[in-house]
Design an enzyme around this catalytic site. Sequence first.
Site, PDB file in Angstrom:
ATOM      1  N   LYS A 303       0.842  -1.215   0.000  1.00 44.36           N
ATOM      2  CA  LYS A 303       0.000   0.000   0.000  1.00 44.36           C
ATOM      3  C   LYS A 303       0.873   1.260   0.000  1.00 44.36           C
ATOM      4  O   LYS A 303       0.828   2.085   0.905  1.00 44.36           O
ATOM      5  CB  LYS A 303      -0.975   0.008   1.178  1.00 44.36           C
ATOM      6  CG  LYS A 303      -2.002  -1.132   1.118  1.00 44.36           C
ATOM      7  CD  LYS A 303      -3.150  -0.928   2.081  1.00 44.36           C
ATOM      8  CE  LYS A 303      -4.161  -2.050   2.046  1.00 44.36           C
ATOM      9  NZ  LYS A 303      -3.695  -3.289   2.646  1.00 44.36           N
TER      10      LYS A 303
HETATM   11  O1  6AU Z   1      -9.298 -11.734   5.805  1.00 41.76           O
HETATM   12  P1  6AU Z   1      -8.517 -10.862   6.751  1.00 41.76           P
HETATM   13  O2  6AU Z   1      -9.333  -9.777   7.383  1.00 41.76           O
HETATM   14  O3  6AU Z   1      -7.736 -11.646   7.747  1.00 41.76           O
HETATM   15  O4  6AU Z   1      -7.375 -10.166   5.870  1.00 41.76           O
HETATM   16  C1  6AU Z   1      -7.668  -9.237   4.879  1.00 41.76           C
HETATM   17  C2  6AU Z   1      -6.414  -8.868   4.138  1.00 41.76           C
HETATM   18  C3  6AU Z   1      -5.394  -8.132   4.968  1.00 41.76           C
HETATM   19  C4  6AU Z   1      -5.599  -6.683   4.677  1.00 41.76           C
HETATM   20  O5  6AU Z   1      -4.404  -5.928   4.748  1.00 41.76           O
HETATM   21  C5  6AU Z   1      -6.107  -6.729   3.245  1.00 41.76           C
HETATM   22  O6  6AU Z   1      -6.780  -7.962   3.119  1.00 41.76           O
HETATM   23  N1  6AU Z   1      -7.058  -5.630   2.905  1.00 41.76           N
HETATM   24  C6  6AU Z   1      -6.828  -4.870   1.761  1.00 41.76           C
HETATM   25  C7  6AU Z   1      -5.916  -5.305   0.753  1.00 41.76           C
HETATM   26  C8  6AU Z   1      -5.296  -4.380  -0.153  1.00 41.76           C
HETATM   27  O7  6AU Z   1      -5.689  -6.433   0.508  1.00 41.76           O
HETATM   28  C9  6AU Z   1      -7.615  -3.745   1.525  1.00 41.76           C
HETATM   29  C10 6AU Z   1      -8.730  -3.493   2.350  1.00 41.76           C
HETATM   30  O8  6AU Z   1      -9.508  -2.568   2.107  1.00 41.76           O
HETATM   31  N2  6AU Z   1      -8.982  -4.332   3.381  1.00 41.76           N
HETATM   32  C11 6AU Z   1      -8.180  -5.405   3.686  1.00 41.76           C
HETATM   33  O9  6AU Z   1      -8.506  -6.143   4.594  1.00 41.76           O
HETATM   34  O10 6AU Z   1      -4.112  -8.549   4.553  1.00 41.76           O
END
Ligand code: 6AU
Length: 469
Positions: A303
Amino acid sequence: MENRLAELAVELFEMNAVKFGSFVTKAGRQTPVYFDLKVIISHPRLMKSVSTLLWTLAENGKSVSQICGMPYTVLPIAALMSSESNIPLLIRTETESSGSKKIIEGQFKQGENCLIIGDIVTTGINVLEAVKDLTDVGLKVKEAIIILDQQQGGDHNLRTKGIQMRSLYSLTSLMQHLLNAGKVTSAIVEDIKYYVEQNQAQLSCKGNSVSRLRLDFASRAKLAKNRAAANLFNIMSAKKTTLCLAVDLTKADKILKLAELAGPHIAVLKTHIDVVEDFTSEFVDKLKQLSKKHNFLIMEDRKFADIGHTVSLQYRNGIYKIAEWADFVTAHTVPGSGVISGLQDGLKGINEDRGIFLVTEMSSEGALTIGEYVKHSVLLSETSNLIAGLVCQSNTFDDPGLIQLTPGIRLEESRDDLGQQYRTPQMVINAGADLAVVGRGVTAAQDKLLAIIRYKEKLWQAYNERISS
Ligand code: 6AU
């Protein structure tokens, strides 16, 4: 012209080029109408009049110096148009012809204007593929002349790519001619009207990006301007998976173990390299070996969000040297186009396929990625071929060559204690997700392989339903 079109509609109907009933399309959709325009070739006089009518549609015809007929139905018609107008014909072969290795056959010069002749347009994908092949060899294409527009978004999709489409008939106008001639009942006309309206309703409730949501990944691979995105579409298609696994773990060996387990089932493995406590370059080497072994790509979810110069340094220097190993990175759009130029600069001397995913909407509660911010982010995504896709929660863009990456996925709708919001696989795919990020849904599961397979299957099923809806 109108009289001639009315007569031609009847002739087409009488030679069974158009049939009414209950049919299933190649994509598995029910349709009340079926076209077989190939029969035209058995009626030379008719073929001649179709070619004359098509030529009168080509307003810019005088400025074209090449005509390209789409295979195969209209090829003989395009040949007639070529011979009448004395404008040379090009043929687009569907595969590279073994001897010459050409996709576009015929003699032409770079920069010449080419007119495309087609038979039936639904979403416009076939014409867009032809446009890509023609422009790849240096021709210009501004106009496509076709026999029938099925009113399924093709006109819009071509216009967004700068191609003007003109057709002899829309499905609606064809029905009107047949009704006027007493060839069909008003019940059939109503049936078709309902079918067209259903298609239109689907187009508007899915925003403008109908083609993206209904096209399969293999077709979209051909439309991707970014080569890493094209590779990813092909991997998703070949491995039948839309799963991007977020390995947000802090130990290198745990990440490698999970990558080995998940490898056969995922399209992308997503890292946050700065949370790895025992990072070494050997760790990255092993990860790359696994990505080759299991055919997945690696995304570093860095990011980036600074001025171009800083971003360039962050991308290629420091301990992580991200540019050397990550197929994709994520970047915020808040700095403006400089963030993209910075990443481009960081790739100097690196000759691998790389892509950026621009963060357009975030999954977290109260995120400020709303309104104008989203619109401007989408516009930014159109400015560089380094952009592979957008990170967003909803269907924010049209371009079928870009990939929508959506995080925030759990089997049940829920949230965590720190503002993360989750929706189900089906909900995110219906909201336009192509690549779906699952992190703790897998990493926190007791049986990780079972969880991976469950997410993969649910997501793939939802994707299949979406493209055949
Ligand atoms: O399923 P989770 O919540 O354990 O993980 C979600 C993953 C994490 C966050 O850094 C990423 O998705 N993420 C991102 C991106 C760019 O991947 C953007 C966002 O808006 N929300 C988010 O959770 O690694």
